[in-house]
Design an enzyme around this catalytic site. Structure first.
Site, short mmCIF file in Angstrom:
data_model
loop_
_atom_site.label_atom_id
_atom_site.label_comp_id
_atom_site.label_asym_id
_atom_site.label_seq_id
_atom_site.Cartn_x
_atom_site.Cartn_y
_atom_site.Cartn_z
CD GLU A 131 -153.76 42.91 9.49
OE1 GLU A 131 -154.65 42.46 9.18
OE2 GLU A 131 -152.76 42.34 10.14
CG ASP A 169 -150.28 41.20 12.34
OD1 ASP A 169 -149.28 40.94 13.04
OD2 ASP A 169 -151.10 40.73 12.17
CG ASP A 221 -144.68 32.60 10.96
OD1 ASP A 221 -145.20 32.72 10.05
OD2 ASP A 221 -144.88 32.71 11.99
CG ASP A 256 -153.47 37.60 12.40
OD1 ASP A 256 -153.79 36.39 12.48
OD2 ASP A 256 -153.24 38.55 11.81
C1 RNT Z 1 -151.88 38.21 7.22
C2 RNT Z 1 -152.64 39.57 8.15
C3 RNT Z 1 -154.22 39.01 8.49
C4 RNT Z 1 -154.42 37.69 8.51
C5 RNT Z 1 -155.79 37.18 8.83
C6 RNT Z 1 -156.20 35.70 8.60
O1 RNT Z 1 -150.72 38.62 7.34
O2 RNT Z 1 -152.06 39.45 9.29
O3 RNT Z 1 -154.64 39.61 9.55
O4 RNT Z 1 -153.61 36.96 9.30
O5 RNT Z 1 -156.67 38.21 8.28
ZN ZN Z 2 -152.97 40.50 11.04
#
Ligand code: RNT
Ligand code: ZN
Length: 417
Positions: A225, A258, A293, A325
Protein backbone atom coordinates in the site's frame (compact mmCIF):
# COMPACT_ATOMS: atom_id res chain seq x y z
CA UNK A 1 -47.80 -8.73 -0.89
CA UNK A 2 -46.15 -6.48 1.67
CA UNK A 3 -45.00 -2.96 0.94
CA UNK A 4 -41.34 -3.90 0.48
CA UNK A 5 -42.22 -6.56 -2.09
CA UNK A 6 -44.67 -4.25 -3.83
CA UNK A 7 -42.13 -1.45 -4.13
CA UNK A 8 -39.57 -3.95 -5.35
CA UNK A 9 -41.96 -5.17 -8.03
CA UNK A 10 -42.50 -1.61 -9.22
CA UNK A 11 -38.77 -0.91 -9.21
CA UNK A 12 -38.11 -4.05 -11.29
CA UNK A 13 -40.65 -2.85 -13.86
CA UNK A 14 -39.09 0.61 -14.00
CA UNK A 15 -35.57 -0.78 -14.43
CA UNK A 16 -36.83 -3.22 -17.08
CA UNK A 17 -37.96 -0.20 -19.11
CA UNK A 18 -34.31 0.85 -19.46
CA UNK A 19 -33.19 -2.73 -20.07
CA UNK A 20 -31.85 -3.58 -16.61
CA UNK A 21 -32.47 -6.96 -14.96
CA UNK A 22 -32.69 -6.24 -11.23
CA UNK A 23 -32.70 -9.88 -10.16
CA UNK A 24 -29.44 -10.50 -11.94
CA UNK A 25 -27.91 -7.44 -10.26
CA UNK A 26 -28.92 -8.70 -6.81
CA UNK A 27 -27.49 -12.16 -7.49
CA UNK A 28 -24.18 -10.53 -8.39
CA UNK A 29 -24.27 -8.24 -5.36
CA UNK A 30 -24.66 -11.26 -3.07
CA UNK A 31 -21.30 -12.60 -4.26
CA UNK A 32 -19.33 -9.46 -3.35
CA UNK A 33 -17.48 -9.55 -0.06
CA UNK A 34 -16.36 -6.46 1.80
CA UNK A 35 -13.50 -6.74 4.28
CA UNK A 36 -14.42 -4.86 7.45
CA UNK A 37 -11.40 -3.39 9.19
CA UNK A 38 -11.17 -4.45 12.84
CA UNK A 39 -9.43 -1.21 13.79
CA UNK A 40 -12.55 0.98 13.53
CA UNK A 41 -13.76 -0.93 16.62
CA UNK A 42 -11.11 0.39 19.01
CA UNK A 43 -9.43 3.36 17.31
CA UNK A 44 -6.46 1.23 16.11
CA UNK A 45 -5.52 0.36 19.70
CA UNK A 46 -5.02 -3.39 19.49
CA UNK A 47 -4.45 -5.75 22.39
CA UNK A 48 -0.70 -5.88 22.71
CA UNK A 49 -0.29 -3.77 25.80
CA UNK A 50 -3.25 -1.43 26.12
CA UNK A 51 -1.31 1.71 25.25
CA UNK A 52 -3.29 2.36 22.09
CA UNK A 53 -2.31 3.96 18.81
CA UNK A 54 1.13 5.53 18.81
CA UNK A 55 2.67 7.41 15.94
CA UNK A 56 2.95 5.85 12.52
CA UNK A 57 1.64 8.87 10.70
CA UNK A 58 -1.99 8.07 11.49
CA UNK A 59 -4.24 9.45 14.17
CA UNK A 60 -7.67 8.55 15.54
CA UNK A 61 -9.49 11.55 16.99
CA UNK A 62 -12.46 11.57 19.34
CA UNK A 63 -13.42 9.79 22.53
CA UNK A 64 -16.89 8.43 21.97
CA UNK A 65 -17.70 6.13 24.89
CA UNK A 66 -17.85 2.36 24.69
CA UNK A 67 -14.84 1.36 22.62
CA UNK A 68 -13.89 -2.32 22.65
CA UNK A 69 -11.22 -3.02 25.28
CA UNK A 70 -10.81 -6.75 24.79
CA UNK A 71 -10.90 -9.28 21.99
CA UNK A 72 -14.25 -10.54 23.29
CA UNK A 73 -15.75 -7.04 23.20
CA UNK A 74 -14.43 -6.35 19.70
CA UNK A 75 -15.92 -9.61 18.42
CA UNK A 76 -19.28 -8.84 20.00
CA UNK A 77 -19.32 -5.36 18.45
CA UNK A 78 -18.32 -6.70 15.05
CA UNK A 79 -21.06 -9.35 15.23
CA UNK A 80 -23.62 -6.59 15.75
CA UNK A 81 -22.26 -4.68 12.73
CA UNK A 82 -22.38 -7.82 10.57
CA UNK A 83 -26.00 -8.37 11.62
CA UNK A 84 -26.89 -4.94 10.18
CA UNK A 85 -25.13 -5.45 6.83
CA UNK A 86 -26.68 -7.64 4.13
CA UNK A 87 -24.53 -10.50 2.79
CA UNK A 88 -21.56 -12.55 4.00
CA UNK A 89 -18.30 -10.67 4.35
CA UNK A 90 -14.75 -10.68 5.74
CA UNK A 91 -12.91 -9.28 8.76
CA UNK A 92 -9.53 -7.61 8.47
CA UNK A 93 -7.11 -7.96 11.39
CA UNK A 94 -3.87 -6.22 12.27
CA UNK A 95 -0.99 -7.99 14.03
CA UNK A 96 -1.59 -5.96 17.22
CA UNK A 97 -4.96 -7.70 17.66
CA UNK A 98 -3.28 -10.91 18.79
CA UNK A 99 -4.35 -12.95 21.83
CA UNK A 100 -1.25 -13.18 24.02
CA UNK A 101 -2.90 -14.32 27.29
CA UNK A 102 -1.33 -11.44 29.13
CA UNK A 103 2.24 -12.39 28.19
CA UNK A 104 4.33 -9.95 26.19
CA UNK A 105 4.94 -11.33 22.72
CA UNK A 106 7.01 -9.02 20.54
CA UNK A 107 6.21 -8.49 16.88
CA UNK A 108 9.06 -10.71 15.71
CA UNK A 109 7.70 -13.63 17.74
CA UNK A 110 4.02 -13.76 16.86
CA UNK A 111 2.61 -17.05 15.58
CA UNK A 112 -0.57 -18.49 14.11
CA UNK A 113 -1.47 -19.72 17.61
CA UNK A 114 -1.99 -16.10 18.70
CA UNK A 115 -4.72 -15.80 16.08
CA UNK A 116 -6.34 -19.23 16.42
CA UNK A 117 -9.17 -17.71 18.46
CA UNK A 118 -9.88 -15.30 15.62
CA UNK A 119 -9.80 -18.10 13.05
CA UNK A 120 -12.27 -20.17 15.11
CA UNK A 121 -14.51 -17.13 15.55
CA UNK A 122 -14.41 -16.40 11.81
CA UNK A 123 -15.25 -19.99 11.02
CA UNK A 124 -18.27 -20.05 13.29
CA UNK A 125 -19.47 -16.73 11.89
CA UNK A 126 -18.84 -17.80 8.26
CA UNK A 127 -16.42 -14.94 7.68
CA UNK A 128 -13.20 -14.79 5.71
CA UNK A 129 -10.16 -13.18 7.34
CA UNK A 130 -7.55 -10.76 6.00
CA UNK A 131 -4.41 -9.61 7.75
CA UNK A 132 -1.87 -6.80 8.18
CA UNK A 133 1.55 -6.64 9.78
CA UNK A 134 1.69 -3.67 12.18
CA UNK A 135 4.61 -1.35 11.41
CA UNK A 136 3.62 1.36 13.91
CA UNK A 137 2.80 1.78 17.63
CA UNK A 138 6.09 0.20 18.65
CA UNK A 139 9.35 1.51 20.19
CA UNK A 140 11.30 0.19 17.18
CA UNK A 141 9.13 2.34 14.87
CA UNK A 142 9.58 5.54 16.85
CA UNK A 143 12.45 6.84 14.74
CA UNK A 144 10.10 6.91 11.75
CA UNK A 145 11.65 4.06 9.79
CA UNK A 146 10.91 0.32 9.85
CA UNK A 147 11.64 -1.79 6.76
CA UNK A 148 13.72 1.05 5.32
CA UNK A 149 15.67 1.78 8.48
CA UNK A 150 19.39 2.43 8.07
CA UNK A 151 19.90 0.59 11.37
CA UNK A 152 20.28 -3.01 10.29
CA UNK A 153 19.06 -4.39 13.65
CA UNK A 154 15.81 -2.45 13.34
CA UNK A 155 15.39 -3.39 9.70
CA UNK A 156 15.93 -7.08 10.49
CA UNK A 157 13.43 -6.94 13.33
CA UNK A 158 10.75 -5.64 10.99
CA UNK A 159 11.67 -8.12 8.26
CA UNK A 160 11.11 -10.87 10.81
CA UNK A 161 7.74 -9.34 11.69
CA UNK A 162 6.69 -9.52 8.05
CA UNK A 163 7.80 -13.16 7.85
CA UNK A 164 5.80 -14.05 10.99
CA UNK A 165 2.72 -12.28 9.63
CA UNK A 166 2.70 -14.16 6.34
CA UNK A 167 2.75 -17.45 8.30
CA UNK A 168 -0.26 -16.25 10.24
CA UNK A 169 -2.10 -15.19 7.09
CA UNK A 170 -1.40 -18.60 5.56
CA UNK A 171 -2.98 -20.30 8.59
CA UNK A 172 -6.03 -18.04 8.25
CA UNK A 173 -6.41 -18.65 4.52
CA UNK A 174 -5.85 -22.38 4.79
CA UNK A 175 -8.20 -23.03 7.69
CA UNK A 176 -10.97 -20.83 6.34
CA UNK A 177 -10.70 -22.10 2.76
CA UNK A 178 -10.38 -18.63 1.30
CA UNK A 179 -7.08 -16.82 0.66
CA UNK A 180 -6.17 -14.14 3.19
CA UNK A 181 -5.04 -10.84 1.72
CA UNK A 182 -2.06 -9.59 3.73
CA UNK A 183 -1.42 -5.89 3.27
CA UNK A 184 1.95 -4.23 3.86
CA UNK A 185 1.77 -0.58 4.79
CA UNK A 186 4.82 1.07 6.35
CA UNK A 187 4.75 4.66 7.64
CA UNK A 188 8.45 5.24 6.84
CA UNK A 189 9.24 8.80 5.87
CA UNK A 190 10.63 12.22 6.75
CA UNK A 191 8.92 15.26 8.19
CA UNK A 192 11.32 17.56 6.39
CA UNK A 193 13.16 17.59 3.09
CA UNK A 194 15.55 14.66 2.71
CA UNK A 195 18.76 14.77 0.69
CA UNK A 196 18.71 11.05 -0.05
CA UNK A 197 15.40 9.89 -1.39
CA UNK A 198 16.85 6.77 -2.97
CA UNK A 199 18.66 4.88 -0.21
CA UNK A 200 15.58 4.30 2.00
CA UNK A 201 13.69 3.07 -1.06
CA UNK A 202 16.47 0.62 -1.88
CA UNK A 203 16.38 -0.68 1.69
CA UNK A 204 12.59 -0.96 1.59
CA UNK A 205 12.79 -2.96 -1.61
CA UNK A 206 15.42 -5.26 -0.16
CA UNK A 207 13.41 -5.84 3.02
CA UNK A 208 10.26 -6.69 1.10
CA UNK A 209 12.22 -9.07 -1.13
CA UNK A 210 13.59 -10.81 1.97
CA UNK A 211 10.09 -11.14 3.47
CA UNK A 212 8.49 -12.50 0.30
CA UNK A 213 11.34 -14.92 -0.34
CA UNK A 214 10.35 -16.88 2.79
CA UNK A 215 7.81 -19.66 2.49
CA UNK A 216 5.78 -20.97 -0.40
CA UNK A 217 2.29 -20.02 0.58
CA UNK A 218 -0.82 -21.02 -1.29
CA UNK A 219 -3.46 -19.28 0.79
CA UNK A 220 -1.97 -15.81 0.99
CA UNK A 221 -2.27 -12.83 -1.33
CA UNK A 222 0.45 -10.23 -0.69
CA UNK A 223 -0.52 -6.59 -1.14
CA UNK A 224 1.53 -3.39 -0.84
CA UNK A 225 0.00 0.00 0.00
CA UNK A 226 1.31 3.41 -1.01
CA UNK A 227 0.77 6.80 0.61
CA UNK A 228 1.45 10.39 -0.35
CA UNK A 229 2.15 11.80 3.10
CA UNK A 230 1.33 11.24 6.75
CA UNK A 231 1.48 13.13 10.01
CA UNK A 232 5.22 13.52 10.58
CA UNK A 233 6.08 12.33 7.07
CA UNK A 234 4.86 15.37 5.17
CA UNK A 235 7.91 15.81 2.95
CA UNK A 236 8.75 12.27 1.99
CA UNK A 237 7.18 8.82 2.21
CA UNK A 238 9.38 5.90 1.21
CA UNK A 239 6.44 3.83 -0.03
CA UNK A 240 5.05 6.32 -2.53
CA UNK A 241 2.62 5.41 -5.31
CA UNK A 242 5.36 5.04 -7.89
CA UNK A 243 7.43 2.90 -5.52
CA UNK A 244 4.67 0.43 -4.82
CA UNK A 245 3.16 0.39 -8.27
CA UNK A 246 6.59 -0.52 -9.59
CA UNK A 247 7.14 -3.07 -6.84
CA UNK A 248 3.77 -4.75 -7.40
CA UNK A 249 4.26 -4.94 -11.17
CA UNK A 250 7.78 -6.28 -10.96
CA UNK A 251 7.07 -8.84 -8.25
CA UNK A 252 3.54 -9.88 -9.12
CA UNK A 253 2.00 -8.52 -5.92
CA UNK A 254 -1.38 -6.94 -5.33
CA UNK A 255 -1.34 -3.17 -5.40
CA UNK A 256 -3.35 -1.60 -2.59
CA UNK A 257 -4.95 1.74 -3.34
CA UNK A 258 -6.22 3.70 -0.35
CA UNK A 259 -8.65 6.39 -1.49
CA UNK A 260 -7.29 8.78 1.15
CA UNK A 261 -3.65 8.47 0.08
CA UNK A 262 -3.45 10.80 -2.91
CA UNK A 263 -3.62 14.51 -3.66
CA UNK A 264 -6.95 15.99 -2.57
CA UNK A 265 -8.38 16.20 -6.09
CA UNK A 266 -6.84 12.93 -7.27
CA UNK A 267 -9.21 9.95 -7.31
CA UNK A 268 -8.47 6.23 -7.24
CA UNK A 269 -11.51 5.46 -9.43
CA UNK A 270 -9.67 6.69 -12.50
CA UNK A 271 -6.61 4.57 -11.68
CA UNK A 272 -8.36 1.19 -11.67
CA UNK A 273 -8.65 0.70 -15.44
CA UNK A 274 -5.01 1.64 -16.05
CA UNK A 275 -3.60 -0.48 -13.26
CA UNK A 276 -5.77 -3.42 -14.30
CA UNK A 277 -3.70 -3.63 -17.47
CA UNK A 278 -0.49 -4.20 -15.55
CA UNK A 279 -1.22 -5.94 -12.23
CA UNK A 280 -3.30 -9.09 -11.83
CA UNK A 281 -5.13 -8.19 -8.66
CA UNK A 282 -5.67 -5.15 -6.48
CA UNK A 283 -6.74 -4.37 -2.95
CA UNK A 284 -8.80 -1.30 -2.17
CA UNK A 285 -8.72 0.55 1.11
CA UNK A 286 -11.92 2.45 0.64
CA UNK A 287 -11.74 5.53 2.78
CA UNK A 288 -12.67 9.22 2.64
CA UNK A 289 -10.11 11.96 2.74
CA UNK A 290 -11.08 15.30 4.27
CA UNK A 291 -8.41 18.03 4.03
CA UNK A 292 -5.36 16.57 5.84
CA UNK A 293 -7.13 13.44 7.05
CA UNK A 294 -7.33 10.29 4.99
CA UNK A 295 -9.62 8.28 7.24
CA UNK A 296 -13.16 9.64 7.54
CA UNK A 297 -16.12 7.23 7.51
CA UNK A 298 -17.02 6.19 3.98
CA UNK A 299 -20.27 7.68 2.70
CA UNK A 300 -22.24 7.33 -0.51
CA UNK A 301 -20.57 10.21 -2.36
CA UNK A 302 -19.59 10.62 -5.99
CA UNK A 303 -16.14 9.07 -5.60
CA UNK A 304 -17.56 5.98 -3.90
CA UNK A 305 -20.08 5.70 -6.75
CA UNK A 306 -17.27 6.09 -9.25
CA UNK A 307 -15.13 3.38 -7.62
CA UNK A 308 -18.05 0.94 -7.73
CA UNK A 309 -18.83 1.89 -11.33
CA UNK A 310 -15.26 1.24 -12.43
CA UNK A 311 -15.25 -2.17 -10.73
CA UNK A 312 -18.52 -3.19 -12.38
CA UNK A 313 -18.06 -1.56 -15.78
CA UNK A 314 -14.56 -2.98 -16.28
CA UNK A 315 -15.48 -6.40 -14.94
CA UNK A 316 -12.95 -6.13 -12.12
CA UNK A 317 -14.95 -7.59 -9.25
CA UNK A 318 -13.05 -10.87 -9.34
CA UNK A 319 -9.65 -9.15 -9.43
CA UNK A 320 -10.14 -6.40 -6.87
CA UNK A 321 -10.51 -7.11 -3.16
CA UNK A 322 -12.59 -4.48 -1.41
CA UNK A 323 -11.51 -3.49 2.09
CA UNK A 324 -12.51 -0.49 4.17
CA UNK A 325 -10.04 1.70 6.02
CA UNK A 326 -11.10 4.56 8.26
CA UNK A 327 -11.34 5.29 11.97
CA UNK A 328 -13.67 7.79 13.52
CA UNK A 329 -13.75 7.90 17.31
CA UNK A 330 -16.36 10.68 17.54
CA UNK A 331 -19.34 8.50 16.66
CA UNK A 332 -20.53 5.08 17.72
CA UNK A 333 -17.95 2.71 16.26
CA UNK A 334 -20.48 0.06 15.26
CA UNK A 335 -22.45 2.76 13.44
CA UNK A 336 -19.24 3.78 11.67
CA UNK A 337 -18.71 0.22 10.38
CA UNK A 338 -22.33 -0.08 9.35
CA UNK A 339 -22.57 3.27 7.57
CA UNK A 340 -19.41 2.66 5.55
CA UNK A 341 -20.19 -0.91 4.56
CA UNK A 342 -23.80 -0.21 3.65
CA UNK A 343 -22.62 2.76 1.57
CA UNK A 344 -20.10 0.59 -0.25
CA UNK A 345 -22.70 -2.07 -1.00
CA UNK A 346 -25.28 0.46 -2.16
CA UNK A 347 -22.75 2.01 -4.52
CA UNK A 348 -22.06 -1.42 -5.96
CA UNK A 349 -25.78 -2.06 -6.32
CA UNK A 350 -26.24 1.23 -8.12
CA UNK A 351 -23.40 0.38 -10.47
CA UNK A 352 -24.94 -3.03 -11.16
CA UNK A 353 -28.23 -1.35 -12.11
CA UNK A 354 -26.87 0.56 -15.10
CA UNK A 355 -27.92 -0.06 -18.72
CA UNK A 356 -24.24 -0.41 -19.55
CA UNK A 357 -24.40 -1.90 -23.04
CA UNK A 358 -26.84 0.78 -24.11
CA UNK A 359 -24.75 3.63 -22.70
CA UNK A 360 -21.59 2.22 -24.28
CA UNK A 361 -23.38 2.10 -27.62
CA UNK A 362 -24.35 5.78 -27.34
CA UNK A 363 -20.78 6.64 -26.39
CA UNK A 364 -19.42 4.79 -29.42
CA UNK A 365 -21.86 6.59 -31.68
CA UNK A 366 -20.86 9.94 -30.21
CA UNK A 367 -24.29 10.53 -28.66
CA UNK A 368 -22.95 12.16 -25.51
CA UNK A 369 -26.25 13.95 -24.87
CA UNK A 370 -28.09 10.70 -24.27
CA UNK A 371 -25.14 9.38 -22.26
CA UNK A 372 -25.17 12.35 -19.90
CA UNK A 373 -28.97 12.44 -19.68
CA UNK A 374 -29.12 8.77 -18.69
CA UNK A 375 -26.32 9.14 -16.11
CA UNK A 376 -28.36 11.90 -14.50
CA UNK A 377 -31.65 9.98 -14.60
CA UNK A 378 -29.98 6.95 -13.03
CA UNK A 379 -29.37 8.87 -9.82
CA UNK A 380 -33.07 9.04 -9.04
CA UNK A 381 -34.14 5.61 -10.26
CA UNK A 382 -35.85 3.59 -7.46
CA UNK A 383 -32.67 1.98 -6.14
CA UNK A 384 -33.84 2.35 -2.55
CA UNK A 385 -36.75 -0.03 -3.21
CA UNK A 386 -34.27 -2.59 -4.51
CA UNK A 387 -31.92 -2.02 -1.58
CA UNK A 388 -34.75 -2.36 0.98
CA UNK A 389 -35.84 -5.62 -0.63
CA UNK A 390 -32.24 -6.90 -0.56
CA UNK A 391 -31.95 -6.03 3.13
CA UNK A 392 -35.25 -7.70 3.94
CA UNK A 393 -34.28 -10.86 2.00
CA UNK A 394 -31.03 -10.92 3.99
CA UNK A 395 -32.82 -10.42 7.31
CA UNK A 396 -31.16 -7.15 8.17
CA UNK A 397 -32.99 -3.95 9.18
CA UNK A 398 -34.61 -1.84 6.46
CA UNK A 399 -33.55 1.77 5.96
CA UNK A 400 -32.62 3.81 9.02
CA UNK A 401 -34.06 1.19 11.40
CA UNK A 402 -30.63 -0.35 11.93
CA UNK A 403 -29.65 2.70 13.99
CA UNK A 404 -32.15 1.68 16.68
CA UNK A 405 -30.34 -1.64 17.11
CA UNK A 406 -27.08 0.23 17.65
CA UNK A 407 -28.73 2.58 20.14
CA UNK A 408 -30.19 -0.34 22.12
CA UNK A 409 -26.76 -1.96 22.26
CA UNK A 410 -25.26 1.32 23.34
CA UNK A 411 -27.59 1.37 26.35
CA UNK A 412 -27.41 -2.30 27.25
CA UNK A 413 -23.73 -3.06 26.55
CA UNK A 414 -21.53 -0.06 25.68
CA UNK A 415 -22.73 2.16 28.52
CA UNK A 416 -21.22 -0.16 31.13
CA UNK A 417 -17.75 -0.27 29.57
C1 RNT B 1 -2.44 4.28 6.91
C2 RNT B 1 -2.86 3.19 6.00
C3 RNT B 1 -3.07 1.85 6.63
C4 RNT B 1 -3.71 1.91 8.00
C5 RNT B 1 -4.13 0.58 8.56
C6 RNT B 1 -4.42 0.64 10.01
O1 RNT B 1 -2.44 5.50 6.32
O2 RNT B 1 -4.02 3.57 5.32
O3 RNT B 1 -3.74 1.02 5.77
O4 RNT B 1 -4.83 2.75 8.00
O5 RNT B 1 -3.22 -0.37 8.23
ZN1 ZN C 1 -5.06 2.12 4.16
Amino acid sequence: MDKIAQNYQMACERYAEIGVDVNKALKKLATIKISLHCWQGDDVGGFESGDGLQGGGILATGNYPGKARTVAELRKDAELAFSLIPGKHRFNLHAIYLENNGKKVDRDEIEPAHFQGWIDWAKSNKLGLDFNPTYFSHPKANAGFTLSSADSKIRKFWVQHGICCRKIAEAMGKQLGSPAVINFWMPDGYKDIPVDRLAPRKRMEQSLDEIFAEGNYKHVLDAVESKLFGIGSESYVVGSHEFFMGYAMKNDKLLCLDSGHFHPTETISDKLSSISLYVKEMLLHVSRGVRWDSDHVVIWNDELKAIAEELVRNNLLNRVHIGLDYFDATINRIAAWTIGTRAMLRSLLMALLEPLAQMRQWEKEGDYSRRLAMLEELRSMPISSVWDYYCSENNVPIGEKWIEKVKEYEKSVLASR
